[in-house]
Scaffold this motif. Structure first.
Motif, PDB file in Angstrom:
ATOM      1  N   ARG A 188       0.827  -1.213   0.000  1.00  0.00           N
ATOM      2  CA  ARG A 188       0.000   0.000   0.000  1.00  0.00           C
ATOM      3  C   ARG A 188       0.860   1.260   0.000  1.00  0.00           C
ATOM      4  N   GLU A 189       0.325   2.310  -0.596  1.00  0.00           N
ATOM      5  CA  GLU A 189       1.014   3.599  -0.619  1.00  0.00           C
ATOM      6  C   GLU A 189       0.595   4.485   0.550  1.00  0.00           C
ATOM      7  N   GLU A 190      -0.582   4.201   1.148  1.00  0.00           N
ATOM      8  CA  GLU A 190      -1.074   5.039   2.234  1.00  0.00           C
ATOM      9  C   GLU A 190      -0.190   4.877   3.470  1.00  0.00           C
ATOM     10  N   LYS A 191       0.363   5.964   3.931  1.00  0.00           N
ATOM     11  CA  LYS A 191       1.300   5.922   5.060  1.00  0.00           C
ATOM     12  C   LYS A 191       0.593   5.821   6.412  1.00  0.00           C
ATOM     13  N   THR A 192      -0.714   6.047   6.430  1.00  0.00           N
ATOM     14  CA  THR A 192      -1.432   6.030   7.717  1.00  0.00           C
ATOM     15  C   THR A 192      -1.864   4.628   8.110  1.00  0.00           C
ATOM     16  N   LEU A 193      -1.635   3.639   7.262  1.00  0.00           N
ATOM     17  CA  LEU A 193      -2.066   2.272   7.547  1.00  0.00           C
ATOM     18  C   LEU A 193      -0.977   1.511   8.291  1.00  0.00           C
ATOM     19  N   ILE A 194      -1.345   0.918   9.434  1.00  0.00           N
ATOM     20  CA  ILE A 194      -0.365   0.169  10.218  1.00  0.00           C
ATOM     21  C   ILE A 194      -0.984  -1.111  10.780  1.00  0.00           C
ATOM     22  N   ASN A 195      -0.116  -1.988  11.229  1.00  0.00           N
ATOM     23  CA  ASN A 195      -0.507  -3.197  11.943  1.00  0.00           C
ATOM     24  C   ASN A 195      -0.680  -2.852  13.418  1.00  0.00           C
ATOM     25  N   GLU A 196      -1.852  -3.140  13.982  1.00  0.00           N
ATOM     26  CA  GLU A 196      -2.057  -2.973  15.419  1.00  0.00           C
ATOM     27  C   GLU A 196      -1.300  -4.117  16.100  1.00  0.00           C
ATOM     28  N   PRO A 197      -0.303  -3.834  16.964  1.00  0.00           N
ATOM     29  CA  PRO A 197       0.650  -4.868  17.383  1.00  0.00           C
ATOM     30  C   PRO A 197       0.234  -5.778  18.531  1.00  0.00           C
ATOM     31  N   ARG A 198      -0.900  -5.504  19.212  1.00  0.00           N
ATOM     32  CA  ARG A 198      -1.174  -6.254  20.449  1.00  0.00           C
ATOM     33  C   ARG A 198      -2.478  -7.047  20.428  1.00  0.00           C
ATOM     34  N   LEU A 199      -3.391  -6.719  19.562  1.00  0.00           N
ATOM     35  CA  LEU A 199      -4.711  -7.355  19.573  1.00  0.00           C
ATOM     36  C   LEU A 199      -4.878  -8.301  18.388  1.00  0.00           C
ATOM     37  N   ALA A 200      -5.681  -9.333  18.595  1.00  0.00           N
ATOM     38  CA  ALA A 200      -5.986 -10.283  17.517  1.00  0.00           C
ATOM     39  C   ALA A 200      -7.293 -10.998  17.832  1.00  0.00           C
ATOM     40  N   LEU A 201      -7.953 -11.447  16.789  1.00  0.00           N
ATOM     41  CA  LEU A 201      -9.165 -12.255  16.923  1.00  0.00           C
ATOM     42  C   LEU A 201      -8.815 -13.704  16.597  1.00  0.00           C
ATOM     43  N   MET A 202      -9.551 -14.623  17.212  1.00  0.00           N
ATOM     44  CA  MET A 202      -9.311 -16.048  16.961  1.00  0.00           C
ATOM     45  C   MET A 202     -10.634 -16.797  16.977  1.00  0.00           C
ATOM     46  N   TYR A 203     -10.918 -17.512  15.903  1.00  0.00           N
ATOM     47  CA  TYR A 203     -12.097 -18.369  15.867  1.00  0.00           C
ATOM     48  C   TYR A 203     -11.818 -19.556  14.957  1.00  0.00           C
ATOM     49  N   PRO A 204     -12.487 -20.677  15.203  1.00  0.00           N
ATOM     50  CA  PRO A 204     -12.243 -21.847  14.342  1.00  0.00           C
ATOM     51  C   PRO A 204     -12.687 -21.558  12.917  1.00  0.00           C
ATOM     52  N   ALA A 205     -11.773 -21.682  12.017  1.00  0.00           N
ATOM     53  CA  ALA A 205     -12.066 -21.443  10.602  1.00  0.00           C
ATOM     54  C   ALA A 205     -11.114 -22.285   9.779  1.00  0.00           C
ATOM     55  N   VAL A 206     -11.585 -22.758   8.685  1.00  0.00           N
ATOM     56  CA  VAL A 206     -10.745 -23.620   7.859  1.00  0.00           C
ATOM     57  C   VAL A 206     -10.997 -23.301   6.393  1.00  0.00           C
ATOM     58  N   ILE A 207      -9.922 -23.266   5.641  1.00  0.00           N
ATOM     59  CA  ILE A 207     -10.015 -23.058   4.200  1.00  0.00           C
ATOM     60  C   ILE A 207      -9.876 -24.407   3.504  1.00  0.00           C
ATOM     61  N   TYR A 208     -10.814 -24.664   2.613  1.00  0.00           N
ATOM     62  CA  TYR A 208     -10.794 -25.889   1.814  1.00  0.00           C
ATOM     63  C   TYR A 208     -10.687 -25.520   0.335  1.00  0.00           C
ATOM     64  N   PHE A 209     -10.248 -26.482  -0.473  1.00  0.00           N
ATOM     65  CA  PHE A 209     -10.518 -26.434  -1.906  1.00  0.00           C
ATOM     66  C   PHE A 209     -11.973 -26.856  -2.090  1.00  0.00           C
ATOM     67  N   PHE A 210     -12.665 -26.209  -3.017  1.00  0.00           N
ATOM     68  CA  PHE A 210     -14.036 -26.580  -3.350  1.00  0.00           C
ATOM     69  C   PHE A 210     -14.128 -26.880  -4.844  1.00  0.00           C
ATOM     70  N   VAL A 211     -14.910 -27.905  -5.175  1.00  0.00           N
ATOM     71  CA  VAL A 211     -15.155 -28.269  -6.568  1.00  0.00           C
ATOM     72  C   VAL A 211     -16.663 -28.469  -6.749  1.00  0.00           C
ATOM     73  N   SER A 212     -17.067 -28.690  -7.979  1.00  0.00           N
ATOM     74  CA  SER A 212     -18.478 -28.949  -8.260  1.00  0.00           C
ATOM     75  C   SER A 212     -18.898 -30.309  -7.711  1.00  0.00           C
ATOM     76  N   LYS A 213     -20.132 -30.412  -7.274  1.00  0.00           N
ATOM     77  CA  LYS A 213     -20.661 -31.704  -6.825  1.00  0.00           C
ATOM     78  C   LYS A 213     -20.740 -32.701  -7.976  1.00  0.00           C
ATOM     79  N   GLN A 214     -20.637 -32.199  -9.206  1.00  0.00           N
ATOM     80  CA  GLN A 214     -20.641 -33.075 -10.368  1.00  0.00           C
ATOM     81  C   GLN A 214     -19.232 -33.569 -10.703  1.00  0.00           C
ATOM     82  N   ASN A 215     -18.249 -33.164  -9.888  1.00  0.00           N
ATOM     83  CA  ASN A 215     -16.864 -33.535 -10.176  1.00  0.00           C
ATOM     84  C   ASN A 215     -16.197 -34.193  -8.958  1.00  0.00           C
ATOM     85  N   PRO A 216     -16.793 -35.271  -8.434  1.00  0.00           N
ATOM     86  CA  PRO A 216     -16.223 -35.923  -7.244  1.00  0.00           C
ATOM     87  C   PRO A 216     -14.842 -36.520  -7.495  1.00  0.00           C
TER      88      PRO A 216
END
Length: 318
Positions: A216-244
Motif C-alpha cells: 500500500r502507498e497510504e502511510k497512515t495504515l499500520i498493523n495494530e501490534p497487540r490485539l488479535a481475533l481467533m475463531y475456528p475457521a478452515v479453508i478448503y478447496f471446493f469443486v463442483s458436486k458433479q466432479n467428485p
C-alpha cells in the motif's frame, strides 16, 4: 478345386468380419491409449487479486503440489488459469456451471451445501487468526483497549466498526459475536477508506495483513501490534458436486503431501508465510476467542482450534 458360390460368399463375409473386428479393436485401443495420455484439465480463477496478492500464490502452489502428488493414481494434469477478477460468490456460481473447476475459501454451511469440499485444512486454521489493520491516528484508542481486562477489552473492540466484505464468511461470524461490522465498502476500497477515516479497523489474516500493508502507498495504515481475533475457521478447496473425481484426487494428493512432510515444508517455508510469522509477534498478542456458529458439523472446531494453538506455540518458540 471347385468351391460352391454360397461357401465362397460365406468365406468372403467372414474375412470382412474379421477385418472389421481387428479394425474396431485397433481403433478402440488407440482411443484408450490416447485418452490415457490426455492430461486432466483443472481450471481456476487467476484474477487481479490472485496475481497481486502474494498469499494466493501459496494456494496455487499447494494446488500444484496436490496434483503432482496424485499423478501416480490419477494420471497427468494440466493446470489452466482463467484471468478474470470476480467475487467469491460469483466463483461459486461459475463452479456450479462447470466453467471453473476449483477455488479455495473459508468453509461454511452454505458453501458445503452448494459445492463439494475437499476436507483438508489448507492453512492449518490460520485464517481464523485475524490481525488488525488500523489508521495510525487510532494508535492510542487501540492501546487503551489492550490495557483493559480481557472481557472489557473485547466489548470495547466489538463496539468499533470492523470493515469486512459483504459475502465474506467472517462477516456473519463477527456479527453473531456481537461485533459491529461495516460491509458496504467495496473490497478494493477498504484500505483507502481506512486510511482516510479513524475509528475503524480491518481484520485480516496473518499473511494477508503484512503483504497487503507492504504493497500500500497510504502511510497512515499500520498493523495494530497487540490485539488479535481467533475463531475456528478452515479453508478448503471446493469443486463442483458433479466432479467428485477431482475432489478425490485433491484429497489423495494433499494427504500424501502431509504424510511425506512436503505440506508442512510448503506451509512454514513459503516466503510470505515466513516473513509474516516473524513480524506477527504472536506470543505478545491478546487473542479474543470468538465462536463460529457457521462452522459446519462436518468439520471439528476443536481440532481446528488445537491446530491453531499448536501453530501459535510453534511460531512463538522461534
Amino acid at each position: 478345386m471347385y468351391i460352391p458360390y454360397p461357401l465362397t460368399r460365406c468365406l468372403w463375409f467372414s474375412c470382412q468380419l474379421i477385418k472389421f473386428s481387428l479394425l474396431t479393436f485397433t481403433l478402440t485401443m488407440s482411443t484408450l491409449i490416447y485418452s490415457a495420455e490426455q492430461p486432466q484439465i483443472v481450471t481456476y480463477v487467476e484474477g487481479t487479486k490472485v496475481v497481486t496478492d502474494p498469499y494466493n500464490n501459496y494456494f496455487i502452489e499447494l494446488l500444484l503440489l496436490a496434483l503432482d502428488q496424485s499423478v501416480d493414481k490419477f494420471g497427468p494434469y494440466q493446470l489452466q488459469p482463467i484471468e478474470i477478477d470476480i467475487s467469491q460468490k460469483r466463483q461459486v456460481r461459475e463452479i456450479q456451471k462447470g466453467r471453473i473447476d476449483v477455488f479455495w475459501t473459508m468453509t461454511s454451511y452454505s458453501r458445503e451445501a452448494s459445492l463439494l469440499p475437499v476436507k483438508f485444512p489448507l492453512a492449518k486454521g490460520m485464517y481464523g487468526l485475524r490481525l488488525l489493520a488500523i489508521n495510525a491516528n487510532d494508535t492510542d484508542l487501540f492501546n487503551d483497549i489492550a490495557g483493559l481486562p480481557n472481557v472489557k477489552a473485547m466489548k470495547a473492540l466489538a463496539a468499533i466498526p470492523a470493515l469486512s466484505g459483504r459475502d465474506w464468511p467472517d462477516t456473519p461470524i463477527l456479527r453473531l459475536n456481537r461485533f459491529t461490522v461495516v460491509s458496504d465498502v467495496a473490497e478494493n476500497k477498504m484500505y483507502p477508506y481506512l486510511s482516510q477515516k479513524t475509528g475503524y479497523y480491518f481484520p485480516r489474516g496473518i499473511v494477508e495483513l503484512f503483504s497487503e500493508l507492504q504493497s500500500r502507498e497510504e502511510k497512515t495504515l499500520i498493523n495494530e501490534p497487540r490485539l488479535a481475533l481467533m475463531y475456528p475457521a478452515v479453508i478448503y478447496f471446493f469443486v463442483s458436486k458433479q466432479n467428485p473425481q477431482l475432489a478425490e484426487r485433491l484429497e489423495y494428493g494433499l494427504n500424501k503431501a502431509k504424510n511425506d512432510g512436503s505440506f508442512d515444508r510448503l506451509f512454514y517455508g513459503h516466503p510470505r508465510h515466513d516473513m509474516a510469522f516473524k513480524r506477527a509477534n504472536l506470543s505478545q498478542r491478546i487473542f479474543f476467542k470468538l465462536k463460529n456458529p457457521l462452522f459446519p458439523k462436518s468439520a471439528s472446531a476443536e481440532s481446528i482450534t488445537l491446530m491453531q494453538e499448536q501453530m501459535i506455540k510453534r511460531l512463538s518458540e522461534k
